[in-house]
Design a protein around this motif. Sequence first.
Motif, mmCIF file in Angstrom:
data_model
loop_
_atom_site.group_PDB
_atom_site.id
_atom_site.type_symbol
_atom_site.label_atom_id
_atom_site.label_comp_id
_atom_site.label_asym_id
_atom_site.label_seq_id
_atom_site.Cartn_x
_atom_site.Cartn_y
_atom_site.Cartn_z
ATOM 1 N N MET A 65 10.829 -20.111 -29.594
ATOM 2 C CA MET A 65 10.010 -20.286 -29.115
ATOM 3 C C MET A 65 9.866 -21.992 -28.243
ATOM 4 O O MET A 65 10.050 -21.856 -26.822
ATOM 5 C CB MET A 65 8.357 -20.924 -29.638
ATOM 6 C CG MET A 65 7.359 -19.183 -29.297
ATOM 7 S SD MET A 65 6.317 -19.657 -30.547
ATOM 8 C CE MET A 65 5.774 -20.903 -29.871
ATOM 9 N N MET A 92 13.547 -21.366 -25.711
ATOM 10 C CA MET A 92 12.833 -20.825 -24.219
ATOM 11 C C MET A 92 11.869 -21.833 -23.122
ATOM 12 O O MET A 92 12.156 -21.241 -21.895
ATOM 13 C CB MET A 92 11.221 -19.385 -24.675
ATOM 14 C CG MET A 92 12.426 -18.360 -24.872
ATOM 15 S SD MET A 92 11.423 -17.179 -25.690
ATOM 16 C CE MET A 92 10.945 -16.172 -24.397
ATOM 17 N N THR A 97 6.710 -12.020 -20.421
ATOM 18 C CA THR A 97 7.182 -13.232 -22.411
ATOM 19 C C THR A 97 7.723 -12.418 -23.470
ATOM 20 O O THR A 97 8.270 -12.373 -23.894
ATOM 21 C CB THR A 97 5.453 -13.499 -22.236
ATOM 22 O OG1 THR A 97 5.277 -14.741 -21.597
ATOM 23 C CG2 THR A 97 5.917 -14.645 -23.821
ATOM 24 N N LEU A 135 11.360 -11.195 -22.638
ATOM 25 C CA LEU A 135 12.126 -12.071 -22.850
ATOM 26 C C LEU A 135 12.411 -12.850 -24.709
ATOM 27 O O LEU A 135 13.529 -12.902 -25.324
ATOM 28 C CB LEU A 135 12.047 -13.670 -21.727
ATOM 29 C CG LEU A 135 11.604 -13.093 -20.481
ATOM 30 C CD1 LEU A 135 11.592 -14.586 -19.987
ATOM 31 C CD2 LEU A 135 13.676 -13.480 -19.988
ATOM 32 N N PHE A 136 10.983 -12.603 -25.899
ATOM 33 C CA PHE A 136 10.477 -13.066 -26.098
ATOM 34 C C PHE A 136 11.935 -11.796 -27.644
ATOM 35 O O PHE A 136 12.567 -12.296 -28.231
ATOM 36 C CB PHE A 136 9.643 -13.286 -27.172
ATOM 37 C CG PHE A 136 9.610 -13.655 -27.886
ATOM 38 C CD1 PHE A 136 9.367 -14.864 -28.871
ATOM 39 C CD2 PHE A 136 8.613 -12.332 -29.267
ATOM 40 C CE1 PHE A 136 9.502 -14.946 -30.294
ATOM 41 C CE2 PHE A 136 9.148 -12.911 -30.868
ATOM 42 C CZ PHE A 136 9.419 -13.679 -30.919
#
Lengths: 230, 246
Positions: free
Chosen positions: A29, A32, A82, A85-86
């Motif tokens: 996190m 990112m 999200t 990408l996560f």
Amino acid sequence: MKSPLIVEPMFHIGPVPVTQPVVATWVIMAVMVLGALLLKRHLKQRPGKVQVVAELVTGALDDQIRDVVQSDPAPYRVLIGTIFLFVLIANWSGALPGVEPPTAHLETDAALALMVFVATLYHGVRSNGFIGYLKTFAQPTWVMIPLNLVEQITRTFSLIIRLFGNVMSGVFVIGIMLSLAGLLVPIPLMALDLLTGAVQAYIFAILGCVFIGAAVSEGREAGSPERSAP
Amino acid sequence: MRIDWWTIGLQTINLVVLLWLLGRFFFRPMAKVVADRQAAANALLDDAKAVQDKAAEAIREAEAERERTVAAREAALDAARKEAEGQRAKLVEAAHAEAQRQRADAEMAIAHARGQAEAQMTRHANELAADMAARLLEGPGAKLPLSAFLPELEQALAALPEATRETLATSASPASLVSARPLADEEKNMARDTIERALAHEAALAFDSDPALIAGLRLSGGMAVLDVNLRADLNRVTARLDKQDG
């Protein structure tokens, strides 16, 4: 060898045990968000290389969402983007030495699937209304209500198990190879793991998109004259 | 296998937070940049479209102006052509009239010249006839006696005014009596007697001869000249012919 199905707390914050997937997620996190902040600071009308790549990714995501949902991708862009990408970064984080991907643990995948499940309900109700969304469970006939209800649970579990199984198995195989063979032997498997991670991230995001799109469009189709005419 | 519900809860919270953060700092700014760029591109396209429309309008106006210019040019050319044709017709007409006038003048001049030439030829013919007559009369004329001319001379003197007769052939103003041939003394006396009888006084005469007279006499004195000879007759005939021929 430690079982991948069991997570041990690394430390506690009060009564809350903090496990390795949670810490890894925090790190991911942070990376990112820092990356997003850096990119946001340098956003320009005439984009640089990084911004071009970022716009390419978001553009591709929009195209995929538009193809699946058949409507404006803006309401779903943040959630699907999200998640993609996560999951991608989390899957690829396993290539770093000593890092175990958070998605290799059932809890992270469950959290991701839970988000998709809630988002499906939210967008289904938002698009069709509460009653309208409930009516979609009686499509094509009320006999299907139990099956449709079960489907909501099973497909969510399938999301969890698919991602968990693929990522965990990759980590597990590489761990076994590392314990049995030399240092460089698992490298092809790690490369394969990167590909698997990217594919799984794409599959998870697209399936989430399909579920949301189905929840949105089923109500639309159920209320459409073409569907009710015969 | 053991499910760690705390981890599920923490991961859910983490993902919700990540969702919010990425939405705020990544997806929305990216979408805004793309939308702004799209808006700028649309504005540029709109501007370009407006410029294109303006250029097309300018082209249409230029085309219309060109057509108007062409039409005006054609009209001006037609007007100039008509004016030129009118002027040409006028010029041709004027040239025609001038040519007619010049032709008439030329014909008149030719007629006049022809008349003059004919008159000249007639005069020459008359003179030639007179000369021929004079030549023909030279022989017979010389044989004519003086007495053939004296009655006529006497009548001519009698026809003169009295004042002229009184001053003619006086000693103060002698008269000249020219004959075609030299006169003998008898002839001179005969002539003198005739003249004195007509003048009623003694005549002072100087005798001379001139073959050009062919035959006859010429008495001249003071303001009077009396021709009684064939030359004078021929001259009178010639003058009368000239007058008759115009």
